[in-house]
Design an enzyme around this catalytic site. Structure first.
Site, PDB file in Angstrom:
ATOM      1  N   LYS A 172      60.570  77.888  72.084  1.00  3.61           N
ATOM      2  CA  LYS A 172      59.444  76.994  71.771  1.00  3.61           C
ATOM      3  C   LYS A 172      58.847  77.415  70.433  1.00  3.61           C
ATOM      4  O   LYS A 172      58.144  78.414  70.330  1.00  3.61           O
ATOM      5  CB  LYS A 172      58.357  77.037  72.843  1.00  3.61           C
ATOM      6  N   CYS A 281      52.353  89.505  59.614  1.00  2.00           N
ATOM      7  CA  CYS A 281      51.646  90.420  60.513  1.00  2.00           C
ATOM      8  C   CYS A 281      51.549  91.816  59.917  1.00  2.00           C
ATOM      9  O   CYS A 281      50.607  92.538  60.186  1.00  2.00           O
ATOM     10  CB  CYS A 281      52.370  90.469  61.849  1.00  2.00           C
ATOM     11  N   GLU A 382      41.841  90.186  62.080  1.00  2.00           N
ATOM     12  CA  GLU A 382      43.013  89.784  61.284  1.00  2.00           C
ATOM     13  C   GLU A 382      42.679  88.473  60.555  1.00  2.00           C
ATOM     14  O   GLU A 382      42.353  87.473  61.195  1.00  2.00           O
ATOM     15  CB  GLU A 382      44.188  89.570  62.228  1.00  2.00           C
TER      16      GLU A 382
HETATM   17  P1  NAD Z   1      49.700  81.806  68.000  1.00  2.00           P
HETATM   18  O1  NAD Z   1      49.378  82.905  68.934  1.00  2.00           O
HETATM   19  O2  NAD Z   1      48.679  80.778  67.774  1.00  2.00           O
HETATM   20  O3  NAD Z   1      51.019  81.029  68.462  1.00  2.00           O
HETATM   21  C1  NAD Z   1      52.250  81.693  68.682  1.00  2.00           C
HETATM   22  C2  NAD Z   1      53.093  80.840  69.612  1.00  2.00           C
HETATM   23  O4  NAD Z   1      52.481  80.862  70.917  1.00  2.00           O
HETATM   24  C3  NAD Z   1      53.172  79.364  69.209  1.00  2.00           C
HETATM   25  O5  NAD Z   1      54.464  78.870  69.477  1.00  2.00           O
HETATM   26  C4  NAD Z   1      52.140  78.722  70.111  1.00  2.00           C
HETATM   27  O6  NAD Z   1      52.368  77.348  70.328  1.00  2.00           O
HETATM   28  C5  NAD Z   1      52.316  79.533  71.391  1.00  2.00           C
HETATM   29  N1  NAD Z   1      51.166  79.513  72.304  1.00  2.00           N
HETATM   30  C6  NAD Z   1      49.861  79.272  72.015  1.00  2.00           C
HETATM   31  N2  NAD Z   1      49.121  79.347  73.137  1.00  2.00           N
HETATM   32  C7  NAD Z   1      49.961  79.641  74.155  1.00  2.00           C
HETATM   33  C8  NAD Z   1      49.790  79.870  75.562  1.00  2.00           C
HETATM   34  N3  NAD Z   1      48.602  79.806  76.137  1.00  2.00           N
HETATM   35  N4  NAD Z   1      50.885  80.187  76.294  1.00  2.00           N
HETATM   36  C9  NAD Z   1      52.103  80.285  75.714  1.00  2.00           C
HETATM   37  N5  NAD Z   1      52.335  80.062  74.399  1.00  2.00           N
HETATM   38  C10 NAD Z   1      51.271  79.752  73.629  1.00  2.00           C
HETATM   39  O7  NAD Z   1      50.143  82.530  66.651  1.00  2.00           O
HETATM   40  P2  NAD Z   1      50.379  81.855  65.229  1.00  2.00           P
HETATM   41  O8  NAD Z   1      49.027  81.429  64.749  1.00  2.00           O
HETATM   42  O9  NAD Z   1      51.500  80.891  65.296  1.00  2.00           O
HETATM   43  O10 NAD Z   1      50.903  83.123  64.369  1.00  2.00           O
HETATM   44  C11 NAD Z   1      50.068  84.037  63.750  1.00  2.00           C
HETATM   45  C12 NAD Z   1      49.901  85.285  64.600  1.00  2.00           C
HETATM   46  O11 NAD Z   1      51.173  85.858  64.874  1.00  2.00           O
HETATM   47  C13 NAD Z   1      49.131  86.369  63.884  1.00  2.00           C
HETATM   48  O12 NAD Z   1      48.237  86.976  64.783  1.00  2.00           O
HETATM   49  C14 NAD Z   1      50.202  87.363  63.472  1.00  2.00           C
HETATM   50  O13 NAD Z   1      49.783  88.691  63.282  1.00  2.00           O
HETATM   51  C15 NAD Z   1      51.142  87.249  64.612  1.00  2.00           C
HETATM   52  N6  NAD Z   1      52.465  87.731  64.210  1.00  2.00           N
HETATM   53  C16 NAD Z   1      52.900  88.945  64.680  1.00  2.00           C
HETATM   54  C17 NAD Z   1      54.137  89.443  64.275  1.00  2.00           C
HETATM   55  C18 NAD Z   1      54.662  90.765  64.766  1.00  2.00           C
HETATM   56  O14 NAD Z   1      55.850  91.027  64.583  1.00  2.00           O
HETATM   57  N7  NAD Z   1      53.846  91.623  65.367  1.00  2.00           N
HETATM   58  C19 NAD Z   1      54.919  88.696  63.397  1.00  2.00           C
HETATM   59  C20 NAD Z   1      54.452  87.468  62.942  1.00  2.00           C
HETATM   60  C21 NAD Z   1      53.220  86.990  63.367  1.00  2.00           C
END
Ligand code: NAD
Length: 480
Positions: A172, A281, A382
């Site tokens: 997804k 991240c 962040e």
């Molecule tokens: P997000 O948490 O908003 O979304 C991530 C994914 O989760 C999306 O596909 C979203 O649709 C899905 N999602 C949202 N709510 C959900 C729920 N309740 N249940 C299941 N899935 C759900 O993150 P984003 O805004 O897309 O990305 C940015 C974030 O990702 C930042 O916090 C960043 O630090 C983190 N990130 C971490 C890494 C790492 O390797 N640690 C790498 C890249 C990004």
């Protein structure tokens, strides 16, 4: 505007509800594609397709699984220009960095294809007449939920680990960057991957993501995203017991000591700060700079920020595009305002480019704050944007304690000519990855993953492959 379908069970399908949503170009705000708005019944179809494909895929000889992964990686390389164009259109990444990240992702897939061939179990000699061994087997159906910040890379990184070790998957992608996932599904459709081994669903996290994470037939949830979403997934997945691999947010400290090579530090940290408009991240979230070098470091950081070329991602001269959406620009700008309100000083940037056509897109200028203190929101949370938060410390401060005073634990770096001192600080820092005189220096061979609110488990490397396997104890008695 193009219309796309989801990829489930080896077929192109619309959402069962017939509903759809649009994605926009963040450089112009214009709609570029219409995608199916998946829902709970679509999740169920996709999970069942992955479950049905599991017995055959998990028993496919390792060499054949690896061959198919190498084939997909090669197809991605053949199509890199088109994939980079879509990533740039939908996410705003300038073309050259988009190309490089996609090449890195295909390299990671080749790595997984090769490295998985050397995974082994272990024999335990506990009793003289009993042979006991640990068999390494795939976990089952994996829900792979990915973020928008490096859209194709995130999908490929997770799929590489899961497929190489014999799992089947439902992917997804984030709603706002789903088009690239569908382009990637077109590549999968051209490969020898059997139907149902990978299924790609589009739709919102709150419904599709949640239904996936809580589906009783899903055995593992591999998710990259914010810590809030990670916690929601832990809660919803707990209806049954699942393996979790969560790569979450970070607020990564970079500690600059008085004897640091400041030019090198700014060159490397500046790159990671402004790459992908700060939406990585591992980017440095907090700079702790010793007072003896503070002013010189800030001047060099500002000089670096000034050289960043903000503009149309399709223009080869551009080094930084927009942030991903209007909502995200609003969030970054709210952080910038909160920094000012709480007393930090903007020494560069802080605004949007106001000339046409950039005023139509979701651009934020590279920004450098000084005078940041530990309790400010910009020091604690962040931002995920091109915003540097510089804090001054002196010999009387326990800088490691300051760096550890945060809920995140993704990565950190210390910059010094004194290796022993740097490493000692590294042992004390509560992070998953640490560098002396480097930052976020990664390769497919190197495991990645945070601790505390930054996540659970490792991605990439042999360790990442192992996350997608489970150990089964097998035993037989030597009779006679
Ligand atoms: P997000 O948490 O908003 O979304 C991530 C994914 O989760 C999306 O596909 C979203 O649709 C899905 N999602 C949202 N709510 C959900 C729920 N309740 N249940 C299941 N899935 C759900 O993150 P984003 O805004 O897309 O990305 C940015 C974030 O990702 C930042 O916090 C960043 O630090 C983190 N990130 C971490 C890494 C790492 O390797 N640690 C790498 C890249 C990004």
């Amino acid at each position: 505007m193009q219309s796309c379908k989801m990829w489930i069970g080896g077929r192109w399908v619309d959402a069962e509800s017939g509903m759809s949503f649009t994605v926009r170009n963040p450089s112009t705000g214009q709609e570029i594609a219409r995608l199916p708005l998946g829902g709970v019944p679509d999740v169920d179809h996709a999970v069942k397709a992955a479950r049905a494909a599991f017995p055959a895929w998990s028993r496919t000889p390792q060499a054949e699984r690896s061959r198919i992964l190498n084939q997909i990686a090669a197809l991605v390389r053949e199509n890199v220009d088109e994939l980079a164009r879509v990533e740039s259109l939908e996410h705003g990444t300038p073309l050259e960095p988009a190309r490089k990240v996609i090449m890195f992702a295909s390299n990671a897939m080749d790595f997984a294809a090769g490295a998985s061939r050397s995974l082994r179990g272990e024999v335990i000699r506990a009793f003289p007449n009993t042979v006991t061994y640990l068999e390494r087997e795939p976990v089952g159906v994996c829900a792979l939920i990915t973020p928008w910040n490096l859209p194709l890379f995130m999908i490929m990184a997770k799929l590489s680990m899961a497929l190489a070790t014999g799992n089947t998957c439902v992917v997804k992608p984030p709603s706002i960057n789903s088009l690239i996932a569908i382009r990637f599904a077109e590549i999968l459709a051209k490969s020898d991957l059997p139907a149902g081994v990978v299924n790609i669903l589009t739709g919102p996290g709150g419904s599709v993501g949640d239904a996936l994470a809580s589906h009783p037939m899903v055995d593992l949830v591999g998710m990259t995203g914010s810590s809030e979403t990670g916690k929601a997934i832990i809660a919803s997945s707990a209806k049954s017991i699942k393996r979790l691999v969560l790569e979450l947010g970070g607020k990564n400290p970079a500690i600059i000591l008085p004897d640091a090579d400041l030019d090198r530090a700014v060159e490397i940290l500046g790159h990671h700060q402004f790459f992908n408009s700060g939406m990585t991240c591992g980017s440095p979230g907090r700079y702790y700079v010793h007072e003896a070098v503070h002013d010189r470091f800030v001047q060099k950081l500002v000089d670096y920020a000034r050289k960043v070329v903000v503009g149309d991602p399709a223009d080869p001269a551009t080094t930084m595009g927009p942030v991903v959406s209007a909502e995200h620009r609003d969030s970054v700008e709210a952080y910038i305002r909160s920094g000012v309100e709480q007393g930090a000083r903007i020494v560069y940037g802080g605004d949007r480019p106001n000339k046409a056509p950039l005023d139509q897109g979701y651009f934020v200028m590279p920004t450098v704050f000084t005078g940041v203190t530990q309790q400010m929101r910009i020091a604690r949370e962040e931002i995920f944007g091109p915003v540097c938060c510089v804090m001054k410390f002196n010999d009387g401060d326990d800088v490691v304690a300051l760096a550890n005073d945060n809920v995140y634990g993704l990565c950190g770096s210390v910059w010094t000519a004194n290796l022993a001192k740097g490493l000692r600080m590294g042992y004390e820092l509560r992070v998953g990855s640490f560098w002396v005189n480097q930052h976020n220096h990664l390769a497919p061979e190197i495991p990645w993953g945070g601790i505390r609110d930054s996540g659970i488990g490792k991605e990439a490397s042999i360790e990442g492959l192992k996350e997608f396997t489970q150990l089964k104890l097998m035993s037989y008695e030597l009779l006679g």
